[in-house]
Scaffold this motif. Structure first.
Motif, PDB file in Angstrom:
ATOM      1  N   ILE A  23     -19.408  -5.314 -35.010  1.00  0.00           N
ATOM      2  CA  ILE A  23     -20.305  -4.213 -34.659  1.00  0.00           C
ATOM      3  C   ILE A  23     -21.376  -4.080 -35.738  1.00  0.00           C
ATOM      4  O   ILE A  23     -22.570  -3.983 -35.442  1.00  0.00           O
ATOM      5  N   ALA A  24     -20.939  -4.052 -36.991  1.00  0.00           N
ATOM      6  CA  ALA A  24     -21.888  -3.934 -38.101  1.00  0.00           C
ATOM      7  C   ALA A  24     -22.861  -5.108 -38.117  1.00  0.00           C
ATOM      8  O   ALA A  24     -24.074  -4.927 -38.323  1.00  0.00           O
ATOM      9  N   LYS A  25     -22.356  -6.301 -37.890  1.00  0.00           N
ATOM     10  CA  LYS A  25     -23.199  -7.507 -37.905  1.00  0.00           C
ATOM     11  C   LYS A  25     -24.241  -7.463 -36.790  1.00  0.00           C
ATOM     12  O   LYS A  25     -25.440  -7.677 -37.028  1.00  0.00           O
ATOM     13  N   ILE A  26     -23.797  -7.180 -35.571  1.00  0.00           N
ATOM     14  CA  ILE A  26     -24.723  -7.156 -34.435  1.00  0.00           C
ATOM     15  C   ILE A  26     -25.706  -5.996 -34.580  1.00  0.00           C
ATOM     16  O   ILE A  26     -26.894  -6.118 -34.246  1.00  0.00           O
ATOM     17  N   ALA A  27     -25.226  -4.854 -35.091  1.00  0.00           N
ATOM     18  CA  ALA A  27     -26.122  -3.717 -35.304  1.00  0.00           C
ATOM     19  C   ALA A  27     -27.253  -4.093 -36.260  1.00  0.00           C
ATOM     20  O   ALA A  27     -28.425  -3.771 -36.014  1.00  0.00           O
ATOM     21  N   GLN A  28     -26.917  -4.795 -37.342  1.00  0.00           N
ATOM     22  CA  GLN A  28     -27.964  -5.252 -38.257  1.00  0.00           C
ATOM     23  C   GLN A  28     -28.913  -6.229 -37.567  1.00  0.00           C
ATOM     24  O   GLN A  28     -30.137  -6.138 -37.732  1.00  0.00           O
ATOM     25  N   GLU A  29     -28.360  -7.132 -36.810  1.00  0.00           N
ATOM     26  CA  GLU A  29     -29.195  -8.104 -36.103  1.00  0.00           C
ATOM     27  C   GLU A  29     -30.128  -7.413 -35.100  1.00  0.00           C
ATOM     28  O   GLU A  29     -31.201  -7.942 -34.784  1.00  0.00           O
ATOM     29  N   GLN A  30     -29.702  -6.235 -34.629  1.00  0.00           N
ATOM     30  CA  GLN A  30     -30.523  -5.473 -33.687  1.00  0.00           C
ATOM     31  C   GLN A  30     -31.401  -4.438 -34.385  1.00  0.00           C
ATOM     32  O   GLN A  30     -31.953  -3.553 -33.738  1.00  0.00           O
ATOM     33  N   GLY A  31     -31.519  -4.541 -35.712  1.00  0.00           N
ATOM     34  CA  GLY A  31     -32.490  -3.725 -36.434  1.00  0.00           C
ATOM     35  C   GLY A  31     -31.969  -2.495 -37.124  1.00  0.00           C
ATOM     36  O   GLY A  31     -32.752  -1.720 -37.683  1.00  0.00           O
ATOM     37  N   ALA A  32     -30.644  -2.266 -37.111  1.00  0.00           N
ATOM     38  CA  ALA A  32     -30.093  -1.048 -37.696  1.00  0.00           C
ATOM     39  C   ALA A  32     -29.919  -1.155 -39.201  1.00  0.00           C
ATOM     40  O   ALA A  32     -29.727  -2.249 -39.757  1.00  0.00           O
ATOM     41  N   ASN A  33     -29.969   0.005 -39.849  1.00  0.00           N
ATOM     42  CA  ASN A  33     -29.534   0.144 -41.238  1.00  0.00           C
ATOM     43  C   ASN A  33     -28.065   0.565 -41.188  1.00  0.00           C
ATOM     44  O   ASN A  33     -27.734   1.614 -40.618  1.00  0.00           O
ATOM     45  N   VAL A  34     -27.189  -0.246 -41.746  1.00  0.00           N
ATOM     46  CA  VAL A  34     -25.751  -0.034 -41.607  1.00  0.00           C
ATOM     47  C   VAL A  34     -25.131   0.408 -42.915  1.00  0.00           C
ATOM     48  O   VAL A  34     -25.424  -0.126 -43.986  1.00  0.00           O
ATOM     49  N   LEU A  35     -24.261   1.409 -42.801  1.00  0.00           N
ATOM     50  CA  LEU A  35     -23.470   1.913 -43.918  1.00  0.00           C
ATOM     51  C   LEU A  35     -22.005   1.797 -43.513  1.00  0.00           C
ATOM     52  O   LEU A  35     -21.641   2.131 -42.378  1.00  0.00           O
ATOM     53  N   LEU A  36     -21.162   1.305 -44.405  1.00  0.00           N
ATOM     54  CA  LEU A  36     -19.734   1.168 -44.130  1.00  0.00           C
ATOM     55  C   LEU A  36     -18.951   2.234 -44.877  1.00  0.00           C
ATOM     56  O   LEU A  36     -19.392   2.742 -45.910  1.00  0.00           O
ATOM     57  N   SER A  37     -17.763   2.550 -44.369  1.00  0.00           N
ATOM     58  CA  SER A  37     -16.865   3.434 -45.104  1.00  0.00           C
ATOM     59  C   SER A  37     -15.513   2.764 -45.255  1.00  0.00           C
ATOM     60  O   SER A  37     -15.094   1.952 -44.427  1.00  0.00           O
ATOM     61  N   SER A  38     -14.833   3.137 -46.326  1.00  0.00           N
ATOM     62  CA  SER A  38     -13.498   2.627 -46.596  1.00  0.00           C
ATOM     63  C   SER A  38     -12.827   3.611 -47.538  1.00  0.00           C
ATOM     64  O   SER A  38     -13.406   4.649 -47.877  1.00  0.00           O
TER      65      SER A  38
ATOM     66  N   PRO B  45     -25.852  -7.351 -46.997  1.00  0.00           N
ATOM     67  CA  PRO B  45     -24.725  -6.582 -47.518  1.00  0.00           C
ATOM     68  C   PRO B  45     -24.965  -5.083 -47.349  1.00  0.00           C
ATOM     69  O   PRO B  45     -26.050  -4.588 -47.663  1.00  0.00           O
ATOM     70  N   ALA B  46     -23.975  -4.373 -46.833  1.00  0.00           N
ATOM     71  CA  ALA B  46     -24.126  -2.944 -46.563  1.00  0.00           C
ATOM     72  C   ALA B  46     -23.417  -2.132 -47.644  1.00  0.00           C
ATOM     73  O   ALA B  46     -22.351  -2.528 -48.128  1.00  0.00           O
ATOM     74  N   PRO B  47     -23.986  -0.994 -48.022  1.00  0.00           N
ATOM     75  CA  PRO B  47     -23.291  -0.114 -48.965  1.00  0.00           C
ATOM     76  C   PRO B  47     -21.972   0.371 -48.370  1.00  0.00           C
ATOM     77  O   PRO B  47     -21.841   0.506 -47.144  1.00  0.00           O
ATOM     78  N   VAL B  48     -21.008   0.655 -49.225  1.00  0.00           N
ATOM     79  CA  VAL B  48     -19.696   1.154 -48.793  1.00  0.00           C
ATOM     80  C   VAL B  48     -19.452   2.498 -49.469  1.00  0.00           C
ATOM     81  O   VAL B  48     -19.513   2.608 -50.701  1.00  0.00           O
ATOM     82  N   ILE B  49     -19.183   3.521 -48.661  1.00  0.00           N
ATOM     83  CA  ILE B  49     -18.853   4.840 -49.207  1.00  0.00           C
ATOM     84  C   ILE B  49     -17.379   5.135 -48.969  1.00  0.00           C
ATOM     85  O   ILE B  49     -16.765   4.584 -48.062  1.00  0.00           O
ATOM     86  N   GLU B  50     -16.829   6.010 -49.798  1.00  0.00           N
ATOM     87  CA  GLU B  50     -15.406   6.328 -49.668  1.00  0.00           C
ATOM     88  C   GLU B  50     -15.203   7.416 -48.621  1.00  0.00           C
ATOM     89  O   GLU B  50     -15.854   8.458 -48.651  1.00  0.00           O
ATOM     90  N   LEU B  51     -14.275   7.160 -47.687  1.00  0.00           N
ATOM     91  CA  LEU B  51     -13.955   8.149 -46.662  1.00  0.00           C
ATOM     92  C   LEU B  51     -12.558   7.894 -46.116  1.00  0.00           C
ATOM     93  O   LEU B  51     -12.306   6.895 -45.453  1.00  0.00           O
ATOM     94  N   ASP B  52     -11.662   8.810 -46.414  1.00  0.00           N
ATOM     95  CA  ASP B  52     -10.341   8.855 -45.792  1.00  0.00           C
ATOM     96  C   ASP B  52     -10.409   9.985 -44.771  1.00  0.00           C
ATOM     97  O   ASP B  52     -10.552  11.157 -45.142  1.00  0.00           O
ATOM     98  N   VAL B  53     -10.324   9.653 -43.488  1.00  0.00           N
ATOM     99  CA  VAL B  53     -10.543  10.657 -42.439  1.00  0.00           C
ATOM    100  C   VAL B  53      -9.411  11.677 -42.347  1.00  0.00           C
ATOM    101  O   VAL B  53      -9.519  12.649 -41.595  1.00  0.00           O
TER     102      VAL B  53
END
Length: 255
Positions: free
Chosen positions: A24-39, A57-65
């Protein structure tokens, strides 16, 4: 110009480059999105390493839901990288071992509660945490596994998925006035890290090989990822509360 050109998208759940979330992140970038990941926690370093395999490479922010402090801090952490969000991907699910594998009648409430909290209630938690970041509307898309029937060995995770489906409908109802769409993609079985934790996963493969009208490939997460990206885009401006099946058509077949 891609269908997500200029959109800001938060993607949760990226652990390996074989996951639906990664694609999803890969295709979103290929389709022009700015992607942020969480972990979160110990797997943050893994997510950061896998991020390097994206086109950018996308930034990774901390998020425990399941951590309210993390949820409360989400807006500030996102704004360190992006001014607002246009879309959020919920790719989160977990059930303790005791809640899977044919132990349905004996599973303790504590294990059931964990499965429902992480796999279903977190859709509401994540959406509400992201809500202040939506700029005049947005799209929330979650990953699902069809919960209309009982599956072999899936047990309380199946119940959690049913709760996820209901949660998405109520969120769609209550957030529609803010132009926030909430939809799910019910994917067929994909041989991911999460799938490996399900005892008897090979039984799912057997069912799909026998009954899916379209040929199904358990090693290919791309079709499900493409559906998520489409729902994140402006191509589905009036679709909410929906479950899009990307399962080779099996959900529509009888016995």
């Amino acid at each position: 110009m891609g269908i997500l050109q200029g959109k800001n998208i938060l993607v949760t759940g990226v652990l390996t480059d074989g996951s639906i979330a990664f694609h999803i992140a890969k295709i979103a970038q290929e389709q022009g999105a700015n992607v942020l990941l969480s972990s979160y926690g110990r797997v943050m370093s893994l997510t950061t390493r896998i991020s390097g395999r994206l086109p950018q490479p996308a930034p990774v922010i901390e998020l425990d839901v399941t951590n309210q402090e993390h949820l409360d801090a989400l807006s500030g952490r996102v704004k360190e990288h992006l001014p607002h969000l246009d879309g959020v991907v919920h790719s989160i699910g977990f059930a303790p071992e005791a809640a899977l594998g044919g132990n349905f009648l004996n599973t303790a409430w504590e294990d059931v509660a964990t499965a429902v909290h992480v796999s279903a209630y977190s859709l509401k938690s994540l959406t509400m945490a992201a809500r202040p970041l939506f700029n005049g509307g947005g799209s929330v898309v979650g990953l699902d596994f069809d919960a209309t029937v009982a599956w072999p060995k899936y047990d309380w995770m199946g119940v959690a998925k049913a709760a996820l489906e209901s949660t998405s409908r109520y969120l769609a109802r209550d957030l529609g006035a803010e132009n926030i769409r909430v939809n799910l993609v019910a994917a067929g079985p994909i041989r991911t890290m999460a799938a490996k934790s399900i005892p008897g996963f090979d039984e799912f493969e057997k069912v799909w090989n026998e009954r899916s009208p379209l040929e199904w490939d358990v090693t290919d997460p791309v079709p499900a990822a493409q559906a998520v990206v489409a729902l994140l885009s402006d191509w589905f401006p009036k679709t909410t509360g929906e479950i899009v099946h990307v399962d080779g058509g099996l959900h529509a077949m009888g016995a």
